[in-house]
Design an enzyme around this catalytic site. Sequence first.
Site, PDB file in Angstrom:
ATOM      1  N   ASN A 107       4.561   1.262  -2.937  1.00 24.15           N
ATOM      2  CA  ASN A 107       4.576   0.499  -1.680  1.00 24.15           C
ATOM      3  C   ASN A 107       4.321  -0.965  -1.996  1.00 24.15           C
ATOM      4  O   ASN A 107       3.672  -1.295  -2.982  1.00 24.15           O
ATOM      5  CB  ASN A 107       3.468   1.029  -0.752  1.00 24.15           C
ATOM      6  CG  ASN A 107       3.452   0.315   0.583  1.00 24.15           C
ATOM      7  OD1 ASN A 107       4.510   0.067   1.190  1.00 24.15           O
ATOM      8  ND2 ASN A 107       2.280  -0.043   1.065  1.00 24.15           N
ATOM      9  N   HIS A 109       2.632  -4.384  -0.293  1.00 25.75           N
ATOM     10  CA  HIS A 109       1.716  -4.767   0.785  1.00 25.75           C
ATOM     11  C   HIS A 109       1.497  -6.276   0.745  1.00 25.75           C
ATOM     12  O   HIS A 109       1.239  -6.828  -0.323  1.00 25.75           O
ATOM     13  CB  HIS A 109       0.384  -4.018   0.606  1.00 25.75           C
ATOM     14  CG  HIS A 109      -0.571  -4.288   1.718  1.00 25.75           C
ATOM     15  ND1 HIS A 109      -0.451  -3.665   2.950  1.00 25.75           N
ATOM     16  CD2 HIS A 109      -1.614  -5.144   1.815  1.00 25.75           C
ATOM     17  CE1 HIS A 109      -1.406  -4.117   3.746  1.00 25.75           C
ATOM     18  NE2 HIS A 109      -2.118  -5.013   3.086  1.00 25.75           N
ATOM     19  N   SER A 136       0.865  -7.331  -3.143  1.00 19.24           N
ATOM     20  CA  SER A 136       0.487  -6.266  -4.076  1.00 19.24           C
ATOM     21  C   SER A 136       1.529  -5.145  -4.040  1.00 19.24           C
ATOM     22  O   SER A 136       1.991  -4.776  -2.971  1.00 19.24           O
ATOM     23  CB  SER A 136      -0.862  -5.645  -3.683  1.00 19.24           C
ATOM     24  OG  SER A 136      -1.854  -6.630  -3.546  1.00 19.24           O
ATOM     25  N   ASP A 145      -3.280   2.041   1.477  1.00 23.16           N
ATOM     26  CA  ASP A 145      -3.245   0.780   0.716  1.00 23.16           C
ATOM     27  C   ASP A 145      -4.256   0.750  -0.427  1.00 23.16           C
ATOM     28  O   ASP A 145      -4.856  -0.296  -0.715  1.00 23.16           O
ATOM     29  CB  ASP A 145      -3.485  -0.426   1.652  1.00 23.16           C
ATOM     30  CG  ASP A 145      -2.428  -0.526   2.745  1.00 23.16           C
ATOM     31  OD1 ASP A 145      -1.291  -0.099   2.499  1.00 23.16           O
ATOM     32  OD2 ASP A 145      -2.749  -1.016   3.837  1.00 23.16           O
TER      33      ASP A 145
END
Length: 190
Positions: A107, A109, A136, A145
């Site tokens: 992912n 972020h 990130s 996260d």
Amino acid sequence: MRNIAVFCSGNGSNFEAILKANKNNRLGFRVALMVCDNPKAFALQRASKHNIPTVLISPKLFESREEYEKFIVRILKSQGIDALVLAGFMRILTPYLIKTYKNRIVNIHPSYLPAFKGAHAIKDAFESRVSTTGVSVHIVTDKLDSGKILKQQKIKISAKDTLESLEKRIHAVEHKLYPQVIAKFVRHLN
Ligand code: GRF
């Protein structure tokens, strides 16, 4: 060549940045599929422009989040997908999907994690008047996260910044960073 599926819910600018950086699969992977949960997502138009097969399924058709994911996993398996790339996918994954693709989901972020987790990271950083935020890329685990960080970049917030100018700079960094991190991540899959 590894196959990836990109998951989007909205604008899809990261998705398109990945496609452009990976022209002719030069980064060593194939974007085999885009998975979307929102019929209004602009990402769908980007997929169509680049001829990327799309799976658009509403979670509302299913009794639970897990049932929804099971349906998607059947499609991912049938298409030989090796890794999942979340790019503005606004749903929290259940342990089922995370286990099925353990250490194979990444992912991006828009903050320098662990600072500013959650769905409004850019605004939260801007409003809290910190001097630095960032971007990130991390592995997805069942804690929001919080998975292993693959790459981070800091971004200064200047006194002249507005929320819009900061957003623009963060997205520009994302678009450069994410395709490269995905390429490295996919190269190291076993
Ligand atoms: C990006 O800022 C990303 O960091 C976050 O959601 C946003 C998606 O933007 N997870 P886009 O849909 O790629 O334009």
